[in-house]
Design an enzyme around this catalytic site. Structure first.
Site, short mmCIF file in Angstrom:
data_model
loop_
_atom_site.label_atom_id
_atom_site.label_comp_id
_atom_site.label_asym_id
_atom_site.label_seq_id
_atom_site.Cartn_x
_atom_site.Cartn_y
_atom_site.Cartn_z
N GLU A 261 1.07 -1.14 0.11
CA GLU A 261 0.25 -0.17 0.07
C GLU A 261 0.83 1.22 -0.22
OE1 GLU A 261 -1.46 3.50 0.77
OE2 GLU A 261 -1.74 2.41 2.73
N CYS B 135 -2.24 8.81 2.87
CA CYS B 135 -1.98 8.25 1.73
C CYS B 135 -3.50 8.43 0.90
CB CYS B 135 -1.86 6.63 1.52
SG CYS B 135 0.03 6.54 2.39
#
Length: 457
Positions: free
Chosen positions: A231, A265
């Site tokens: 990720e 993010c």
């Protein structure tokens, strides 16, 4: 001489604590103990594992305030958001405990050959997680709870600046009834981390971090024929169409850019607005961003705290300056404030175009890139003109139209008419340079299992 990790309060620059790093022998012993714990845990009925996972959620809630204050002290996010983060983590435990037994149950099939088949989801062993600092509890819970539910054991290398948070989470897991050594924190260097990846007893590796780190970790794990889940970063696009509720869009876009001090993010980073409403959106958005106050993250008045480290603030400001040198203009913010702590103001850049960091790269802090689009098709072209693909959003008064447009969004997640983070019952992950693999929504429980086929002939 024993090496140490020193944690620093980013709001003041003062030292918090020091932690001894582990020797190579201590690391090897910890991995062996984690594997031994796995051998017992994998044989526990799934329903029993679920009860332990549920109890961990309760243990997180019991120490919520204590952990939240430590997280704020170590990385600077608002303490109220730390409490919200821990509640999310407890909710992940609840959801996983509820859904895990069914998700991991054997599947029985009638085979085309006329026989019977059984599909088993068997745990594989020790899973190594390398995690960042921006969500000190959530990043750990996201991968570890799914893997513990699946029957694996877990190693954690947390970011050095949130070492204390990692240690407290381990205490909480044990307080919830997790057997000793099943979840183990490693206080190690990058070189030692490479050795962990290659260790024979480690069966899988998961990383949350930058694309550069993802390439390095995936390459090293690939040479050892070990699966990875990555990720990575992103520069998520938020598209605002002409039929959007502008007031709501502005509110949600500001929230999406400054939440967690802008260090997220899956956050709003590029704001792509069609010409028909650009001027109205721009005026309201800049005014709202100017009103965002930074300050003490332990208090109630500030909307953003400091950035987590001085080097991160320096890097962000350099990206702003390079964007301006490339033709962008500053609508608000953009100056490093005087005084202690690593604060950076909410900033809006406009006249953003390809070749500038604000367009091409991830700005990991409270800086927004405002971009013109001619129309809906041009907006989607710009949104997908990125090497990243984690999340994004569409603001429109026509939900069905937005859903259809979402099909064209080259990202792992799309939010319609709002800013979204993670939800236990929806998949989380990205494409392109934002990584691969999925967590949450039941998918994370099956990333590191042996999908075993048993044929009854």
């Amino acid at each position: 001489m024993t090496q140490t990790i020193t944690t620093i309060n980013p709001a003041t620059g003062a030292e918090l604590s020091r932690y001894d790093m582990m020797t190579g022998d201590e690391v090897n012993a910890a991995i062996a103990a984690c594997h031994t714990a796995f051998e017992a845990w994998r044989d526990r009925p799934v329903a029993e594992r679920a009860e332990v996972i549920r109890a961990i959620g309760g243990a997180l809630r019991a120490r919520k305030d204590e952990l939240a204050e430590l997280m704020t002290a170590e990385m600077g996010k608002l303490v109220s958001q730390c409490r919200d983060e821990i509640e999310l983590c407890a909710g992940i435990c609840d959801w996983t405990a509820e859904q895990g037994p069914e998700a991991l149950a054997d599947e029985r099939r009638d085979l085309v050959s006329g026989g019977k088949g059984i599909v088993q989801y068997a745990p594989i062993g020790v899973i190594y997680g390398i995690q960042p600092w921006n969500f000190p509890c959530y990043q750990v819970v996201r991968y570890s709870i799914a893997n513990l539910m699946a029957g694996n054991s877990v190693l954690l290398k947390h970011a050095a600046n949130v070492t204390g948070s990692g240690e407290m989470i381990a205490e909480i897991y044990r307080a919830g009834g997790l057997p000793d050594d099943l979840f183990t924190v490693l206080r190690i260097s990058h070189d030692q981390s490479n050795d962990v990846i290659e260790h024979d007893l480690v069966r899988g590796v998961t990383l949350t971090g930058s694309p550069a780190a993802g390439r390095t970790i995936a390459e090293r794990a690939g040479r050892a024929l070990k699966k990875t889940v990555l990720e990575l970063g992103s520069n998520d696009a938020y598209i605002v169409l002409e039929d959007a509720d502008i007031s709501k869009a502005v509110t949600q876009c500001v929230l999406g850019r400054v939440y967690n001090n802008g260090e997220t993010c899956v956050a709003a980073k590029r704001f792509i607005v069609v010409d028909a409403i650009y001027d109205r959106f721009r005026e309201a958005f800049v005014e709202a961003m100017q009103a965002v106050q930074y300050g003490d993250p332990m208090g109630d008045e500030a909307r953003i705290g400091p950035m987590a480290r001085k080097d991160l603030r320096d890097d962000l400001h350099e990206q702003v300056e390079r964007s301006v040198a490339g033709g962008a203009s500053i609508a608000c913010g953009g100056e490093v404030p005087d005084g202690p702590g690593y604060f950076y103001p909410a900033t809006v850049l406009e006249d953003v175009r390809p070749g500038q960091p604000a367009y091409d790269d991830e700005l990991f802090g409270p800086v927004a890139a405002l971009i013109h689009a001619k129309d809906e098709n041009d907006a989607m072209r710009i949104a997908n003109d990125s090497r990243f693909g984690l999340g994004g959003a569409i603001f429109s008064g026509n939900q069905d139209r937005a859903i259809e447009l979402a099909r064209k969004f080259d990202t792992g997640m799309v939010f319609i008419n709002g800013f979204g983070l993670a939800q236990p019952d929806m998949p989380f992950g990205g494409v392109k340079d934002s990584g691969y693999g999925r967590e949450h929504g039941g998918f994370g429980m099956k990333e590191f299992v042996n999908v075993k086929g048993i044929s009854l002939m």
